[in-house]
Design an enzyme around this catalytic site. Structure first.
Site, PDB file in Angstrom:
ATOM      1  N   ASP A 105       7.930  -1.868  10.442  1.00 32.25           N
ATOM      2  CA  ASP A 105       7.584  -3.166  11.025  1.00 32.25           C
ATOM      3  C   ASP A 105       8.262  -3.522  12.355  1.00 32.25           C
ATOM      4  O   ASP A 105       7.609  -3.852  13.320  1.00 32.25           O
ATOM      5  CB  ASP A 105       7.906  -4.287  10.028  1.00 32.25           C
ATOM      6  CG  ASP A 105       7.197  -4.103   8.702  1.00 32.25           C
ATOM      7  OD1 ASP A 105       6.744  -2.992   8.400  1.00 32.25           O
ATOM      8  OD2 ASP A 105       7.099  -5.087   7.954  1.00 32.25           O
ATOM      9  N   SER A 139       0.795  -1.227   0.000  1.00 29.41           N
ATOM     10  CA  SER A 139       0.000   0.000   0.000  1.00 29.41           C
ATOM     11  C   SER A 139       0.831   1.282   0.000  1.00 29.41           C
ATOM     12  O   SER A 139       0.751   2.086  -0.930  1.00 29.41           O
ATOM     13  CB  SER A 139      -0.947  -0.035   1.203  1.00 29.41           C
ATOM     14  OG  SER A 139      -1.577   1.192   1.378  1.00 29.41           O
ATOM     15  N   TRP A 163      14.580  -1.411  10.656  1.00 23.23           N
ATOM     16  CA  TRP A 163      13.875  -0.377  11.422  1.00 23.23           C
ATOM     17  C   TRP A 163      14.423  -0.187  12.830  1.00 23.23           C
ATOM     18  O   TRP A 163      13.819   0.510  13.628  1.00 23.23           O
ATOM     19  CB  TRP A 163      12.364  -0.655  11.494  1.00 23.23           C
ATOM     20  CG  TRP A 163      11.677  -0.510  10.166  1.00 23.23           C
ATOM     21  CD1 TRP A 163      11.121  -1.508   9.417  1.00 23.23           C
ATOM     22  CD2 TRP A 163      11.479   0.696   9.413  1.00 23.23           C
ATOM     23  NE1 TRP A 163      10.599  -0.998   8.252  1.00 23.23           N
ATOM     24  CE2 TRP A 163      10.800   0.347   8.221  1.00 23.23           C
ATOM     25  CE3 TRP A 163      11.820   2.042   9.629  1.00 23.23           C
ATOM     26  CZ2 TRP A 163      10.441   1.287   7.257  1.00 23.23           C
ATOM     27  CZ3 TRP A 163      11.462   2.969   8.669  1.00 23.23           C
ATOM     28  CH2 TRP A 163      10.784   2.583   7.508  1.00 23.23           C
ATOM     29  N   ASP A 183       3.991   1.682  -0.309  1.00 25.71           N
ATOM     30  CA  ASP A 183       4.992   1.648  -1.384  1.00 25.71           C
ATOM     31  C   ASP A 183       4.374   2.141  -2.699  1.00 25.71           C
ATOM     32  O   ASP A 183       5.061   2.759  -3.527  1.00 25.71           O
ATOM     33  CB  ASP A 183       5.530   0.225  -1.587  1.00 25.71           C
ATOM     34  CG  ASP A 183       6.187  -0.326  -0.330  1.00 25.71           C
ATOM     35  OD1 ASP A 183       5.452  -0.658   0.612  1.00 25.71           O
ATOM     36  OD2 ASP A 183       7.428  -0.408  -0.279  1.00 25.71           O
ATOM     37  N   GLN A 238      -1.927   0.143   5.808  1.00 22.94           N
ATOM     38  CA  GLN A 238      -0.621   0.798   5.961  1.00 22.94           C
ATOM     39  C   GLN A 238      -0.857   2.304   5.975  1.00 22.94           C
ATOM     40  O   GLN A 238      -1.991   2.754   5.745  1.00 22.94           O
ATOM     41  CB  GLN A 238       0.316   0.383   4.813  1.00 22.94           C
ATOM     42  CG  GLN A 238       1.292  -0.713   5.199  1.00 22.94           C
ATOM     43  CD  GLN A 238       2.387  -0.907   4.174  1.00 22.94           C
ATOM     44  OE1 GLN A 238       2.202  -0.648   2.986  1.00 22.94           O
ATOM     45  NE2 GLN A 238       3.537  -1.393   4.625  1.00 22.94           N
ATOM     46  N   GLY A 270       4.179   0.549   8.732  1.00 26.19           N
ATOM     47  CA  GLY A 270       5.223   0.662   7.711  1.00 26.19           C
ATOM     48  C   GLY A 270       6.610   0.504   8.320  1.00 26.19           C
ATOM     49  O   GLY A 270       7.578   0.277   7.627  1.00 26.19           O
ATOM     50  N   GLU A 274      16.910  -0.779  -0.173  1.00 26.63           N
ATOM     51  CA  GLU A 274      15.715  -0.634   0.668  1.00 26.63           C
ATOM     52  C   GLU A 274      16.035   0.231   1.896  1.00 26.63           C
ATOM     53  O   GLU A 274      15.269   1.087   2.293  1.00 26.63           O
ATOM     54  CB  GLU A 274      15.263  -2.033   1.085  1.00 26.63           C
ATOM     55  CG  GLU A 274      13.942  -2.105   1.811  1.00 26.63           C
ATOM     56  CD  GLU A 274      13.552  -3.548   2.130  1.00 26.63           C
ATOM     57  OE1 GLU A 274      14.357  -4.473   1.867  1.00 26.63           O
ATOM     58  OE2 GLU A 274      12.446  -3.743   2.658  1.00 26.63           O
TER      59      GLU A 274
HETATM   60  C1  GLC Z   1       8.601  -4.026   4.758  1.00 25.17           C
HETATM   61  C2  GLC Z   1       8.663  -2.585   5.262  1.00 25.17           C
HETATM   62  C3  GLC Z   1       7.401  -1.843   4.845  1.00 25.17           C
HETATM   63  C4  GLC Z   1       7.182  -1.972   3.360  1.00 25.17           C
HETATM   64  C5  GLC Z   1       7.275  -3.427   2.879  1.00 25.17           C
HETATM   65  C6  GLC Z   1       7.304  -3.552   1.371  1.00 25.17           C
HETATM   66  O1  GLC Z   1       7.567  -4.724   5.342  1.00 25.17           O
HETATM   67  O2  GLC Z   1       8.839  -2.532   6.644  1.00 25.17           O
HETATM   68  O3  GLC Z   1       7.495  -0.494   5.196  1.00 25.17           O
HETATM   69  O4  GLC Z   1       5.972  -1.436   3.005  1.00 25.17           O
HETATM   70  O5  GLC Z   1       8.443  -4.048   3.363  1.00 25.17           O
HETATM   71  O6  GLC Z   1       8.332  -2.781   0.832  1.00 25.17           O
END
Ligand code: GLC
Length: 465
Positions: free
Chosen positions: A189, A48, A361, A50, A122, A187, A404
């Site tokens: 995690d 979402s 994170w 992203d 999200q 977002g 990432e």
């Molecule tokens: C991980 C990240 C999240 C993101 C997802 C897809 O779960 O923590 O923020 O949306 O990956 O990229």
């Protein structure tokens, strides 16, 4: 040439042109026909927030893909208004991603399109993304401008329904803030922001995941699933009910973007209603999630009433809100400038004993949250700091690749390579040299904001400096 395609990066230096080309290449490689995957290797479905980031980048290089991406996501919106955190691609095998569609087992009405979705959400960044795509449409010609208008009309009621779901069904604390029912909804995690609240969540180590934290994550998802994804009495029966400052800052920002969209579509009474909603959410964040001792925003566990003690990057994001009280904006900037954070900001307090430079994170630098932080700086008139951050982000990605996330010490790339969010936001950072225009034209001016016109000469300096 197709009117959607912008062949020339709107920047001058060679390094910037190189970065522009590689970023556009990542978006192209991650295009999956009607949506962009965050990364081919690790995230082979549609996520979402992203998608919002992807659309913000696609706005510069391929307007019709930007709209298609947003539309695909909202085609999977549930009847209650929630926008799923993952929309599964039926072309990807169940075994290629866990937890996949079989795990989530969503109600039949939510199995549109064919691949189905999760039942989590999200951060609601899509209204901002739609506004950004619309804002850039005219530069791509009359056909793009017309398409933008049509897509905005299609999206607007759906964006409103998503906000209503979050502000109504998810206001579990009755405080005017949306709660998240799972760390994945933030977002961010694995952020330490959730550690305290997760202690109360049972960890079933028989599930196919190794760490206790991930067992808790899966257990929470199962328990929400087994309730039929119900939001009734969340605080009374669900094990994780948390008000996140970042999520709610994006919720309020969405209302401000919706006010702009409503204005364009001629719904002026609704525009005012969205501005009022943004002010109410901002006031609730300022009141409920501020810790006067740490002088930072923290996540609040609705079940215990306690604020998380961790200093995390989501605590900086209310800076995006123009009506944030000035003393809180000043304190956020002080935290940004302190040894805890610095620019670009790591995901967690560098001085904390559990700071971990590599763990998801829990230390590394992410471009997405820094991009949001930079917007906040612009909103509050911190133009020089915003430019410093813009250049620091671009240098980081240029030197290390479209990863990432990044090691907060040596800058090396971590997680997935060729990551959509990083590449897409680089396009915006490269193009957006005159970004104070964003603060002037997109959001209602903050009271007492300082102004500066010193950006343009600094902004054209080489990325390598
Ligand atoms: C991980 C990240 C999240 C993101 C997802 C897809 O779960 O923590 O923020 O949306 O990956 O990229």
């Amino acid at each position: 040439m197709h009117p959607d395609l912008s062949p020339t990066p709107p920047v001058i230096s060679e390094l910037a042109a190189e970065l522009w080309t590689s970023a556009a290449g990542v978006l192209d490689a991650n295009w999956a026909g009607d949506h962009t995957v965050p990364s081919r290797a690790l995230h082979p479905h549609q996520w979402s927030w992203d998608t919002a980031f992807a659309a913000i980048g696609l706005a510069y290089v391929n307007q019709s893909r930007a709209w298609r991406d947003l539309r695909s996501l909202f085609e999977a919106q549930w009847p209650d208004g929630r926008v799923p955190h993952i929309v599964f691609d039926p072309a990807t095998a169940e075994d290629d991603y866990f937890p996949g569609p079989a795990f989530w087992n969503v109600p039949a009405y939510a199995r549109r399109p064919a691949g189905g979705s999760t039942g989590l959400v999200q951060p609601p960044l899509h209204a901002l993304a739609a506004w950004e795509v619309y804002r850039h449409a005219a530069a791509h010609g009359a056909a793009s401008a017309q398409l933008a208008r049509t897509e905005l009309e299609w999206l607007y009621p759906r964006l409103v329904a998503s906000q209503q779901y979050l502000t109504d069904r998810r206001d579990a604390g009755g405080t005017g803030l949306a709660t998240i029912v799972h760390p994945w909804e933030s977002g961010l995690d694995d952020s330490p922001a959730w550690d305290d609240a997760l202690v109360a969540v049972p960890a079933d180590l028989s599930l196919p995941e190794q760490s206790a934290d991930h067992a808790r994550h899966l257990g929470l998802a199962l328990s929400y699933r087994d309730s039929g994804y119900s939001d009734n009495d969340l605080a009374g029966r669900h094990d994780f009910v948390v008000e996140c400052p970042g999520f709610n800052a994006m919720l309020a920002t969405a209302e401000l973007a919706l006010a702009q969209i409503a204005g364009v579509l001629g719904h002026s009474a609704e525009a005012q209603r969205h501005r009022d909603a943004a002010r109410c959410i901002t006031a609730a964040i300022a009141d409920r999630l501020w810790d006067p001792l740490t002088r930072l925003f923290h996540a609040r566990d609705v079940r215990t009433g306690r604020l998380s003690p961790a200093h995390c990057v989501n605590g900086l994001l209310p800076l995006m809100l123009p009506d944030l009280p000035a003393h809180q904006a000043t304190a956020i900037m002080a935290a940004v400038g302190s040894e805890r954070f610095g620019l670009p900001a790591p995901s967690y307090d560098r001085t904390a004993p559990r700071f971990d430079s590599r763990r998801y994170w829990r230390g590394p630098v992410w471009i997405n949250v820094n991009w949001l932080l930079r917007r906040g700086m612009l909103v509050h008139g911190y133009v020089e700091e915003a430019e410093e951050l813009r250049r620091a982000m671009l240098r980081l990605v240029h030197r290390n690749g479209h990863y990432e996330y990044f090691h907060p010490g040596d800058g090396s790339g971590l997680g997935a390579a060729a990551f959509t969010g990083t590449a897409a936001l680089c396009l915006d950072l490269l193009a957006d040299r005159s970004a104070p225009a964003y603060a002037r034209s997109v959001l209602v001016p903050a009271r007492g904001r300082s102004t500066s016109t010193g950006l343009s000469s600094r902004a054209s300096a080489s990325l390598a400096s």
